[in-house]
Design an enzyme around this catalytic site. Structure first.
Site, PDB file in Angstrom:
ATOM      1  N   SER A 197      37.701  48.346  34.085  1.00 52.68           N
ATOM      2  CA  SER A 197      38.357  49.574  34.594  1.00 52.68           C
ATOM      3  C   SER A 197      39.433  49.447  35.664  1.00 52.68           C
ATOM      4  CB  SER A 197      37.041  50.353  35.484  1.00 52.68           C
ATOM      5  OG  SER A 197      36.084  50.541  34.444  1.00 52.68           O
ATOM      6  N   ARG A 241      30.944  49.245  43.562  1.00 51.25           N
ATOM      7  CA  ARG A 241      32.049  48.209  43.433  1.00 51.25           C
ATOM      8  C   ARG A 241      32.832  47.933  44.469  1.00 51.25           C
ATOM      9  NH1 ARG A 241      29.379  48.897  40.021  1.00 51.25           N
ATOM     10  NH2 ARG A 241      29.487  50.063  38.093  1.00 51.25           N
ATOM     11  N   GLU A 279      40.134  49.532  41.077  1.00 45.25           N
ATOM     12  CA  GLU A 279      39.041  48.912  41.131  1.00 45.25           C
ATOM     13  C   GLU A 279      39.370  47.381  40.761  1.00 45.25           C
ATOM     14  OE1 GLU A 279      35.736  50.159  38.862  1.00 45.25           O
ATOM     15  OE2 GLU A 279      35.016  48.285  38.291  1.00 45.25           O
TER      16      GLU A 279
HETATM   17  C1  LIG Z   1      36.354  44.557  28.925  1.00 48.45           C
HETATM   18  C2  LIG Z   1      35.898  44.546  30.347  1.00 48.45           C
HETATM   19  C3  LIG Z   1      34.824  45.304  30.549  1.00 48.45           C
HETATM   20  C4  LIG Z   1      34.422  45.235  32.049  1.00 48.45           C
HETATM   21  N1  LIG Z   1      33.316  46.141  32.457  1.00 48.45           N
HETATM   22  C5  LIG Z   1      32.822  46.129  33.481  1.00 48.45           C
HETATM   23  C6  LIG Z   1      31.638  46.891  34.065  1.00 48.45           C
HETATM   24  O1  LIG Z   1      31.223  47.512  33.080  1.00 48.45           O
HETATM   25  N2  LIG Z   1      31.260  46.910  35.029  1.00 48.45           N
HETATM   26  C7  LIG Z   1      32.020  46.215  36.057  1.00 48.45           C
HETATM   27  O2  LIG Z   1      31.529  46.249  37.159  1.00 48.45           O
HETATM   28  N3  LIG Z   1      33.231  45.363  35.904  1.00 48.45           N
HETATM   29  C8  LIG Z   1      33.373  45.408  34.286  1.00 48.45           C
HETATM   30  N4  LIG Z   1      34.619  44.634  34.280  1.00 48.45           N
HETATM   31  C9  LIG Z   1      35.430  43.988  34.948  1.00 48.45           C
HETATM   32  C10 LIG Z   1      34.921  42.568  35.699  1.00 48.45           C
HETATM   33  O3  LIG Z   1      34.513  41.847  34.500  1.00 48.45           O
HETATM   34  C11 LIG Z   1      33.914  42.401  36.718  1.00 48.45           C
HETATM   35  O4  LIG Z   1      34.325  42.974  38.135  1.00 48.45           O
HETATM   36  C12 LIG Z   1      33.445  41.089  36.989  1.00 48.45           C
HETATM   37  O5  LIG Z   1      32.541  41.233  37.963  1.00 48.45           O
HETATM   38  C13 LIG Z   1      34.643  39.971  37.521  1.00 48.45           C
HETATM   39  O6  LIG Z   1      34.143  39.009  37.561  1.00 48.45           O
HETATM   40  P1  LIG Z   1      35.183  37.452  37.524  1.00 48.45           P
HETATM   41  O7  LIG Z   1      34.340  36.405  37.406  1.00 48.45           O
HETATM   42  O8  LIG Z   1      35.914  37.860  36.123  1.00 48.45           O
HETATM   43  O9  LIG Z   1      36.123  37.897  38.661  1.00 48.45           O
HETATM   44  P2  LIG Z   1      37.543  37.647  38.841  1.00 48.45           P
HETATM   45  O10 LIG Z   1      38.218  38.789  38.278  1.00 48.45           O
HETATM   46  O11 LIG Z   1      38.063  36.157  38.680  1.00 48.45           O
HETATM   47  O12 LIG Z   1      37.779  38.109  40.380  1.00 48.45           O
HETATM   48  C14 LIG Z   1      37.466  39.203  40.936  1.00 48.45           C
HETATM   49  C15 LIG Z   1      37.213  39.191  42.434  1.00 48.45           C
HETATM   50  O13 LIG Z   1      36.249  38.326  42.797  1.00 48.45           O
HETATM   51  C16 LIG Z   1      36.583  37.119  43.573  1.00 48.45           C
HETATM   52  N5  LIG Z   1      35.709  36.026  43.073  1.00 48.45           N
HETATM   53  C17 LIG Z   1      35.517  35.452  41.911  1.00 48.45           C
HETATM   54  N6  LIG Z   1      34.615  34.448  41.954  1.00 48.45           N
HETATM   55  C18 LIG Z   1      34.571  34.320  43.425  1.00 48.45           C
HETATM   56  C19 LIG Z   1      33.487  33.518  44.052  1.00 48.45           C
HETATM   57  N7  LIG Z   1      32.947  32.239  43.524  1.00 48.45           N
HETATM   58  N8  LIG Z   1      33.424  33.553  45.324  1.00 48.45           N
HETATM   59  C20 LIG Z   1      34.559  34.386  45.848  1.00 48.45           C
HETATM   60  N9  LIG Z   1      35.158  35.216  45.422  1.00 48.45           N
HETATM   61  C21 LIG Z   1      35.152  35.241  44.235  1.00 48.45           C
HETATM   62  C22 LIG Z   1      38.126  37.112  43.249  1.00 48.45           C
HETATM   63  O14 LIG Z   1      38.812  36.405  44.282  1.00 48.45           O
HETATM   64  C23 LIG Z   1      38.575  38.377  42.991  1.00 48.45           C
HETATM   65  O15 LIG Z   1      38.838  39.087  44.280  1.00 48.45           O
HETATM   66  C24 LIG Z   1      35.191  44.639  32.973  1.00 48.45           C
HETATM   67  C25 LIG Z   1      36.074  43.673  32.722  1.00 48.45           C
HETATM   68  C26 LIG Z   1      36.625  43.846  31.381  1.00 48.45           C
HETATM   69  C27 LIG Z   1      37.723  42.935  30.891  1.00 48.45           C
END
Ligand SMILES: Cc1cc2nc3c(=O)[nH]c(=O)nc-3n(C[C@H](O)[C@H](O)[C@H](O)COP(=O)(O)OP(=O)(O)OC[C@H]3O[C@@H](n4cnc5c(N)ncnc54)[C@H](O)[C@@H]3O)c2cc1C
Length: 292
Positions: free
Chosen positions: A209, A160, A280
C-alpha cells in the site's frame, strides 16, 4: 563479518529502485549488531536496517548511512511452548511456517505480508483484522548504547506505526501464539491468499500500500480510483490498473518516477476529496513530497 561500501539497495527492495548505501553490513549475531552500532556512533554515521524492502522507497541518489541487513542468528526462529522467538531478520513466511508446524495459530494474518519480523514491528504490519501488536509479547531492540526489551506499549504501536527510529534495530521478537490445528491454519492461509490475489497486483514489483487509509468512507485505493488514476504513468512507474493504492515498477522505474505518482495522487485526492493522504511506504535517504 562482511562490511562493504557503496552497495546498491535496488536489489534489496521489492520495487527494485534506489541508489547505494554508503556502507552495508550483514551482521549474524546480536554482538555483531551492537559492535556495528558502536562503530557507526563513533564515526557519526547514521544507521538504518532493511528487512525484505517490501515497504521501502530508497532515494535514487542513495543513502549516506550504514545499512544493516540481519542474517544468521538474528534471523532465526525457535518455538518454546506457545512462545515463538524470531530474529528481526526472519521472513514472515518462515515464521508462519514454523508456527504452523508447531501447531500454533495467530500469525495467519501475516501470510500475505512479504516482509520480516523487524519490518513488521516497525510498521505494526497487519491485514485481515490482525496485526503485530496483537501477537507481540516483547521485542529486543539494539541502540548504540546497548540492547533492551520493549513491550508493545513502549513501542507505541498503532495503525501501521511504531515509535521506533533509525538507529534502533529490532534484534528479536517474542510472539505469544495459541494452539491451532495445522490443517486449519493451512486452510485459512489458502483463503486469505486467494482473497489477496483477487484484489491486488501480487505478481508485480510493488511496495504494498502506498498510502494509509484516511478517515473517510472511501479507502485510499477507492479514492484514487475515483480520481481516475488506475493505470496512470510517470516514467517507468504506474499506478496499478488492478488496485489504485499500489505503484508498479512497469519498466525500469526509478524512485523519482514513483515519487511523482505519489505527488500527483495526493494532489488529486486533496482536490477532489479534501483529504491529505499520508504515505504508508517508508522513505530511506533524502526524499520529499511537495506540500499540498
Ligand atoms: C505485495 C505486497 C503486499 C503487502 N501487504 C501488506 C499488508 O497487507 N499489510 C501490511 O502491513 N503491509 C503490507 N505490505 C508492506 C510490507 O510488506 C510490510 O510493511 C512489511 O512489514 C515490511 O517488512 P520488511 O521486512 O520488508 O521491511 P522493509 O520494507 O525492509 O523496511 C520497512 C521499515 O522497517 C524498518 N526495519 C526493517 N527491519 C528492521 C529491523 N530489524 N529493525 C529496525 N527497523 C527495521 C526499515 O528501516 C524501514 O523503515 C505489503 C507489501 C507488498 C510488496
Amino acid at each position: 563479518m562482511n562490511v562493504e561500501e557503496r552497495v546498491e539497495l535496488a536489489r534489496y527492495t521489492t520495487l527494485g529502485t534506489g541508489g547505494p548505501a554508503s556502507v552495508f553490513a550483514r551482521p549474524r549475531t546480536i554482538g555483531e549488531v551492537e559492535e556495528l552500532l558502536r562503530l557507526a556512533a563513533e564515526r557519526g554515521l547514521d544507521v538504518a536496517t532493511v528487512g525484505l524492502g517490501s515497504n521501502l522507497l530508497v532515494a535514487d541518489r542513495g543513502v549516506d548511512a550504514l545499512v544493516l541487513k540481519l542474517d544468521g542468528a538474528v534471523a532465526a526462529v525457535t518455538v518454546d511452548g506457545e512462545l515463538l522467538r524470531a530474529g528481526g531478520g526472519a521472513a514472515n513466511a518462515v515464521v508462519l511456517h514454523r508456527a504452523r508446524d508447531a501447531g500454533l495459530g495467530g500469525f495467519e494474518f501475516a501470510c500475505a505480508i512479504p516482509g520480516t519480523i523487524g519490518g513488521g514491528v516497525w510498521m505494526n504490519g497487519g491485514a485481515y483484522g490482525g496485526d503485530f501488536a496483537g501477537v507481540l509479547e516483547r521485542v529486543l531492540v539494539a541502540t548504540a548504547d546497548g540492547s533492551g526489551w520493549l513491550t508493545p506499549s513502549e513501542l507505541g504501536l498503532s495503525y501501521r506505526h511504531s515509535e521506533l527510529r533509525h538507529g534502533q534495530v529490532v534484534l528479536r521478537a517474542e510472539l505469544r501464539l495459541r494452539p491451532r490445528l495445522p490443517e486449519e491454519i493451512k486452510a485459512e492461509v489458502r483463503e486469505l491468499n486467494r482473497r489477496r490475489k483477487e484484489a491486488q497486483p501480487t505478481n508485480r514489483r510493488t511496495f504494498g500500500s502506498v498510502f494509509k487509509n484516511p478517515e473517510h468512507e472511501l479507502s485510499a485505493g477507492r479514492m484514487l480510483e475515483a480520481c481516475g488514476l488506475k493505470g496512470y504513468r510517470s516514467g517507468g512507474a504506474q499506478i496499478s490498473p488492478k488496485h489504485a493504492n499500489f505503484i508498479e515498477n512497469a519498466d525500469a522505474a526509478t524512485t523519482a518516477d514513483a515519487l511523482a505518482l505519489m505527488a500527483e495522487a495526493r494532489r488529486r485526492a486533496n482536490e477532489q476529496f479534501g483529504v491529505s493522504l499520508q504515505h504508508e511506504v517508508e522513505f530511506l535517504g533524502t526524499l520529499e513530497l511537495p506540500e499540498l
